[in-house]
Write a protein that holds these residues in place. Sequence first.
Motif, mmCIF file in Angstrom:
data_model
loop_
_atom_site.group_PDB
_atom_site.id
_atom_site.type_symbol
_atom_site.label_atom_id
_atom_site.label_comp_id
_atom_site.label_asym_id
_atom_site.label_seq_id
_atom_site.Cartn_x
_atom_site.Cartn_y
_atom_site.Cartn_z
ATOM 1 N N LEU A 8 32.519 17.796 32.358
ATOM 2 C CA LEU A 8 33.083 18.409 31.162
ATOM 3 C C LEU A 8 33.305 19.880 31.432
ATOM 4 O O LEU A 8 32.401 20.574 31.904
ATOM 5 C CB LEU A 8 32.126 18.226 29.976
ATOM 6 C CG LEU A 8 32.522 18.891 28.677
ATOM 7 C CD1 LEU A 8 33.774 18.221 28.110
ATOM 8 C CD2 LEU A 8 31.393 18.794 27.679
ATOM 9 N N ILE A 9 34.493 20.338 31.165
ATOM 10 C CA ILE A 9 34.798 21.766 31.279
ATOM 11 C C ILE A 9 35.140 22.238 29.874
ATOM 12 O O ILE A 9 36.017 21.676 29.213
ATOM 13 C CB ILE A 9 35.987 22.013 32.223
ATOM 14 C CG1 ILE A 9 35.639 21.546 33.628
ATOM 15 C CG2 ILE A 9 36.377 23.486 32.210
ATOM 16 C CD1 ILE A 9 36.786 21.600 34.605
ATOM 17 N N LEU A 10 34.461 23.260 29.415
ATOM 18 C CA LEU A 10 34.669 23.777 28.074
ATOM 19 C C LEU A 10 35.199 25.196 28.165
ATOM 20 O O LEU A 10 34.618 26.033 28.847
ATOM 21 C CB LEU A 10 33.348 23.762 27.295
ATOM 22 C CG LEU A 10 33.393 24.387 25.915
ATOM 23 C CD1 LEU A 10 34.235 23.533 24.984
ATOM 24 C CD2 LEU A 10 31.991 24.531 25.382
ATOM 25 N N VAL A 11 36.304 25.441 27.513
ATOM 26 C CA VAL A 11 36.860 26.777 27.430
ATOM 27 C C VAL A 11 36.846 27.143 25.949
ATOM 28 O O VAL A 11 37.517 26.497 25.144
ATOM 29 C CB VAL A 11 38.302 26.834 27.986
ATOM 30 C CG1 VAL A 11 38.880 28.220 27.825
ATOM 31 C CG2 VAL A 11 38.321 26.394 29.440
ATOM 32 N N ALA A 12 36.059 28.139 25.619
ATOM 33 C CA ALA A 12 35.938 28.538 24.216
ATOM 34 C C ALA A 12 36.818 29.761 23.956
ATOM 35 O O ALA A 12 36.868 30.685 24.761
ATOM 36 C CB ALA A 12 34.489 28.857 23.887
ATOM 37 N N ARG A 13 37.502 29.727 22.838
ATOM 38 C CA ARG A 13 38.374 30.817 22.439
ATOM 39 C C ARG A 13 38.263 31.001 20.943
ATOM 40 O O ARG A 13 38.032 30.044 20.210
ATOM 41 C CB ARG A 13 39.815 30.436 22.792
ATOM 42 C CG ARG A 13 40.593 31.552 23.398
ATOM 43 C CD ARG A 13 41.933 31.028 23.862
ATOM 44 N NE ARG A 13 42.947 31.933 23.358
ATOM 45 C CZ ARG A 13 44.224 31.707 23.401
ATOM 46 N NH1 ARG A 13 44.674 30.583 23.897
ATOM 47 N NH2 ARG A 13 45.067 32.564 22.940
ATOM 48 N N GLU A 14 38.450 32.211 20.481
ATOM 49 C CA GLU A 14 38.402 32.482 19.053
ATOM 50 C C GLU A 14 39.509 31.656 18.401
ATOM 51 O O GLU A 14 40.670 31.744 18.786
ATOM 52 C CB GLU A 14 38.608 33.983 18.822
ATOM 53 C CG GLU A 14 38.086 34.495 17.500
ATOM 54 C CD GLU A 14 38.964 34.114 16.329
ATOM 55 O OE1 GLU A 14 38.407 33.687 15.307
ATOM 56 O OE2 GLU A 14 40.187 34.218 16.426
ATOM 57 N N PRO A 15 39.160 30.788 17.432
ATOM 58 C CA PRO A 15 40.139 29.815 16.923
ATOM 59 C C PRO A 15 41.382 30.414 16.269
ATOM 60 O O PRO A 15 42.479 29.891 16.447
ATOM 61 C CB PRO A 15 39.349 28.981 15.915
ATOM 62 C CG PRO A 15 37.967 29.468 15.937
ATOM 63 C CD PRO A 15 37.851 30.615 16.878
ATOM 64 N N ILE A 16 41.246 31.499 15.535
ATOM 65 C CA ILE A 16 42.433 32.088 14.888
ATOM 66 C C ILE A 16 43.353 32.713 15.927
ATOM 67 O O ILE A 16 44.574 32.566 15.852
ATOM 68 C CB ILE A 16 42.026 33.109 13.800
ATOM 69 C CG1 ILE A 16 41.219 32.413 12.704
ATOM 70 C CG2 ILE A 16 43.252 33.801 13.217
ATOM 71 C CD1 ILE A 16 41.959 31.306 11.977
ATOM 72 N N ASP A 17 42.778 33.389 16.920
ATOM 73 C CA ASP A 17 43.605 33.944 17.999
ATOM 74 C C ASP A 17 44.345 32.839 18.741
ATOM 75 O O ASP A 17 45.518 32.976 19.079
ATOM 76 C CB ASP A 17 42.750 34.727 18.999
ATOM 77 C CG ASP A 17 42.300 36.072 18.465
ATOM 78 O OD1 ASP A 17 42.859 36.536 17.457
ATOM 79 O OD2 ASP A 17 41.379 36.660 19.076
#
Length: 103
Positions: A8-17
């Motif tokens: 599993l590779i998870l890339v987290a980003r600010e959802p509104i951006d």
Amino acid sequence: APPPDTKLILVAREPIDRAWSSYKYSYLEPALKSLRAGTSVLPTGKLAPTGRSEAYYREHHVTPFEDLLRIELDLLAACLRPGGPAETAAAQYAWAGAARERR
């Protein structure tokens, strides 16, 4: 359980951006380009007028970011509801059964 070699590779980003970036590059810029070129077909079946300002196209022919978010959230909620299309589609995968049962 998932196959043992699953990673599993998870890339987290600010959802509104992330949503704004997607709106801008996948919808807004292509829509404005098509509107300016006069290649956009309006709901009336006619081509959009050319030679107008970006403000005109945004006001009269482009779905605002907030409205598009609401539309996407409504579709997502319908898809993910119990018994919805996502759950139905997941039923074909044996590994998804245990997760469904835990809900």
